[in-house]
Design an enzyme around this catalytic site. Structure first.
Site, short mmCIF file in Angstrom:
data_model
loop_
_atom_site.label_atom_id
_atom_site.label_comp_id
_atom_site.label_asym_id
_atom_site.label_seq_id
_atom_site.Cartn_x
_atom_site.Cartn_y
_atom_site.Cartn_z
N HIS A 52 -1.03 5.75 7.45
CA HIS A 52 -2.22 4.94 7.16
C HIS A 52 -2.38 3.90 8.25
O HIS A 52 -1.40 3.24 8.65
CB HIS A 52 -2.09 4.25 5.81
CG HIS A 52 -3.19 3.26 5.56
ND1 HIS A 52 -4.51 3.63 5.45
CD2 HIS A 52 -3.16 1.91 5.44
CE1 HIS A 52 -5.25 2.56 5.27
NE2 HIS A 52 -4.46 1.50 5.26
N GLU A 109 0.79 -1.22 0.00
CA GLU A 109 0.00 0.00 0.00
C GLU A 109 0.83 1.28 0.00
O GLU A 109 0.34 2.35 0.35
CB GLU A 109 -0.96 0.01 1.20
CG GLU A 109 -2.08 -1.01 1.07
CD GLU A 109 -3.15 -0.80 2.12
OE1 GLU A 109 -4.33 -0.85 1.75
OE2 GLU A 109 -2.80 -0.58 3.30
N HIS A 137 -5.49 1.36 10.82
CA HIS A 137 -6.81 0.75 10.99
C HIS A 137 -7.18 0.78 12.48
O HIS A 137 -7.60 -0.22 13.04
CB HIS A 137 -6.83 -0.69 10.48
CG HIS A 137 -6.02 -0.90 9.23
ND1 HIS A 137 -4.87 -1.66 9.23
CD2 HIS A 137 -6.18 -0.44 7.98
CE1 HIS A 137 -4.36 -1.67 8.01
NE2 HIS A 137 -5.12 -0.93 7.23
N HIS A 152 -12.22 0.04 5.76
CA HIS A 152 -10.78 -0.20 5.67
C HIS A 152 -10.00 0.47 6.80
O HIS A 152 -9.29 -0.19 7.53
CB HIS A 152 -10.28 0.32 4.31
CG HIS A 152 -8.82 0.06 4.05
ND1 HIS A 152 -8.28 0.04 2.78
CD2 HIS A 152 -7.78 -0.16 4.89
CE1 HIS A 152 -6.97 -0.19 2.86
NE2 HIS A 152 -6.65 -0.31 4.14
#
Length: 276
Positions: A97, A78, A99, A167
């Site tokens: 990034h 990613e 989660h 996501h």
């Protein structure tokens, strides 16, 4: 430049470990920084869990997410998230990034996430929602293609935080420390907003409060204060683990098992008794 690059590698590796220690990332998630001397490159760890990242794990990539130097290390799939945001936003110097569990209910429900306290103002007055289904249909919910990264960067626009449907979330900043600050406090804001909703009402900051609070808290002083706190916490935790690992008994080498002198004497005595 060598010293500057070494310093940014050290800071970026520490940022990874801070985010892991604060519960934002686990085995997955990543943070990057634009190259301090070449805006057409960025730095990010090789493919490994953030808690384990060391300065020597930090690799260089072009904004097209190609490694600058040949390596046998695996790469994050990613990394297009980072490269495409850097391409579209020259003012962005770091991208995270993740989660984080606090953010996932908003990424799943599409409920609007809004600043509800002063430190949460750093995420911006509006947090856009990006859904991969809109442009790409059903996917594995990971961004590995440049077109996916460009779509996310377009949805982020001039903002600093974006939710990603089912996501996670991505945050950007003008420095590593600002990005870590924004990431951690946007997650704390999400926790508080959820708790307030359970009480029946959410009273968000108004636009002027967001503007003033963000400007106040993103000054060098508050950023350094928070960074020093998080860095001390993770270093203290690492210091507690190090002696335990050092003191752990070494595993016995394979081969003939050792016999103690006492056991040897007992065996000899039994053999002598049998001969009698």
């Amino acid at each position: 430049m060598a010293d500057s690059l070494a310093a940014i590698r050290e800071e970026l590796s520490l940022a990874n470990r801070i985010l892991a220690h604060e519960g934002i990332v686990d085995a997955f998630g990543h943070i990057s920084a634009r190259h301090p001397g070449d805006p057409g490159r960025f730095l990010i760890s090789r493919h490994r869990a953030p808690q384990l990242v060391a300065p020597e794990d930090i690799l260089e990539y072009t904004l097209d997410t190609e490694p600058v130097h040949p390596t046998t290390f695996r790469h994050y799939g990613e990394r297009v998230i980072h490269g495409c945001i850097y391409q579209g936003r020259p003012d962005v110097m770091a991208v995270c990034h993740h989660h984080a569990p606090a953010m996932m209910p908003y990424a799943i429900s599409r409920a609007a996430m809004v600043p509800v306290y002063h430190l949460g103002a750093s995420m911006g007055a509006r947090v856009p929602f990006w859904d991969s289904r809109d442009d790409f249909g059903s996917t594995a919910l990971v961004l590995v293609r440049p077109e996916e990264g460009r779509s996310l960067a377009k949805a982020l626009g001039q903002g600093w935080t974006i939710l990603m449907g089912r996501h996670g979330a991505t945050a950007a900043g003008t420095s590593i420390r600002e990005t870590v600050f924004r990431t951690i406090f946007s997650c704390k804001n999400a926790e508080l907003q959820t708790q307030a909703r359970l009480l029946g009402h959410v009273e968000p900051l108004d636009d002027k409060e967001v503007e003033l609070a963000a400007a106040y808290n993103l000054r060098p002083g508050p950023l350094e204060r928070a960074w020093d706190y998080w860095a001390r916490r993770v270093r203290d935790a690492e210091a507690r683990v190090a002696p335990a690992a050092k003191a752990a008994p070494a595993r016995a080498k394979p081969g003939k098992p050792k016999t103690s002198k006492t056991a040897t004497r007992k065996s000899a005595a039994k053999a002598k008794s049998r001969r009698r």
